[in-house]
Enzyme design. Structure first.
Site, PDB file in Angstrom:
ATOM      1  N   SER A 110     -14.204  16.477 -12.666  1.00  0.00           N
ATOM      2  CA  SER A 110     -12.766  16.294 -12.535  1.00  0.00           C
ATOM      3  C   SER A 110     -12.197  17.282 -11.522  1.00  0.00           C
ATOM      4  O   SER A 110     -12.605  17.300 -10.365  1.00  0.00           O
ATOM      5  CB  SER A 110     -12.105  16.422 -13.913  1.00  0.00           C
ATOM      6  OG  SER A 110     -10.752  16.033 -13.888  1.00  0.00           O
ATOM      7  N   ASP A 158     -12.468   4.967 -15.703  1.00  0.00           N
ATOM      8  CA  ASP A 158     -11.758   6.232 -15.524  1.00  0.00           C
ATOM      9  C   ASP A 158     -10.329   5.943 -15.080  1.00  0.00           C
ATOM     10  O   ASP A 158     -10.092   5.481 -13.968  1.00  0.00           O
ATOM     11  CB  ASP A 158     -12.484   7.085 -14.477  1.00  0.00           C
ATOM     12  CG  ASP A 158     -11.983   8.523 -14.422  1.00  0.00           C
ATOM     13  OD1 ASP A 158     -10.823   8.758 -14.805  1.00  0.00           O
ATOM     14  OD2 ASP A 158     -12.751   9.398 -13.998  1.00  0.00           O
ATOM     15  N   HIS A 190     -12.977   8.865 -18.354  1.00  0.00           N
ATOM     16  CA  HIS A 190     -13.005  10.140 -17.629  1.00  0.00           C
ATOM     17  C   HIS A 190     -13.840  11.138 -18.438  1.00  0.00           C
ATOM     18  O   HIS A 190     -13.306  11.943 -19.221  1.00  0.00           O
ATOM     19  CB  HIS A 190     -11.573  10.652 -17.447  1.00  0.00           C
ATOM     20  CG  HIS A 190     -11.451  11.800 -16.495  1.00  0.00           C
ATOM     21  ND1 HIS A 190     -11.673  11.684 -15.143  1.00  0.00           N
ATOM     22  CD2 HIS A 190     -11.130  13.107 -16.703  1.00  0.00           C
ATOM     23  CE1 HIS A 190     -11.481  12.853 -14.559  1.00  0.00           C
ATOM     24  NE2 HIS A 190     -11.165  13.743 -15.481  1.00  0.00           N
TER      25      HIS A 190
END
Length: 231
Positions: A110, A158, A190
């Site tokens: 991320s 995601d 995610h």
């Protein structure tokens, strides 16, 4: 600004270096659990989880940059401002371990993956391998190199960092002549799961960096410390 490090594995003499960078509102302790996969697969590697410099919005959470920058700063400016700290974290552990850039792998999830991608955009010689889980460039690169091999791993569900960011990065890097792969994990939001990790480990074990072929075609030969992730 001092960063906090969690050492996952520290051999007496490191052959490779893995540095892990966590997502927003996470911390290096949690990312160290991902590091254990790389430690088990590469017992001669120094594996370190790196904590972001700024407090997040949850207890014990940290972040590399604010997701919502101030009105007078763009997100790219926020990343650029913290980039010297990020690059110094890489150089610090390369110096501590004696491991060169070719034998360094940067792993990010991320926001941490964004720092990794933006880091090798800012300094292409920073590391030989990049693993970016559920990540994106803030702005797509205008140049690419085969000095590093980039592995993008992304879930198709995601919603926080949609898949098209990874697809656009893959297309742009390929167009520019870079060395990049993209693996899409079915039904994954995610997150990082076992399938994501297997993609990462398989690439590190079996995907031959394009620069080796380029060196062979030019009559060169990689040094012993260049062949760093292959078993």
């Amino acid at each position: 600004m001092a960063l906090r490090y969690v050492i996952v594995q520290q051999p007496s003499r490191a052959a490779q270096l893995f540095l892990l960078y966590h997502g927003v509102n996470d911390n290096p302790d949690a990312m160290a659990q991902i590091g254990s996969w790389f430690a088990n697969a590469f017992p001669d590697a120094l594996v370190v989880s790196v904590g972001a410099p700024y407090p997040g919005s949850v207890p014990q959470g940290r972040q590399w940059f604010a997701d919502r920058p101030e009105h007078d700063r763009s997100q790219q400016q926020c990343v650029d401002a913290v980039m010297p700290i990020f690059i110094e974290s890489v150089h610090h552990w390369q110096q501590q371990s004696g491991v060169q850039a070719q034998a360094t792998a940067l792993v990010g999830f991320s926001q941490g993956g964004t720092m990794v991608l933006e880091g090798i955009k800012a300094d292409p010689g920073l590391a030989g391998r990049v693993i970016a889980f559920s990540s994106r460039f803030i702005t797509l690169p205008e140049r690419a190199t085969t000095r590093n091999t980039i592995h993008l791993i992304h879930g198709d569900y995601d919603e926080q960092v949609p898949l098209h960011h990874a697809e656009n990065a893959m297309q742009q890097l390929t167009h520019l002549g870079g060395d990049v792969t993209l693996d899409v994990v079915d039904d994954l939001p995610h997150a990082i799961d076992d399938r994501s990790m297997q993609y990462a480990l398989n690439h590190l074990r079996y995907t031959v960096p394009r620069r080796y072929f380029d060196e062979a075609l030019s009559g060169g030969k990689p040094g012993d410390d260049d062949v760093v992730m292959m078993l």
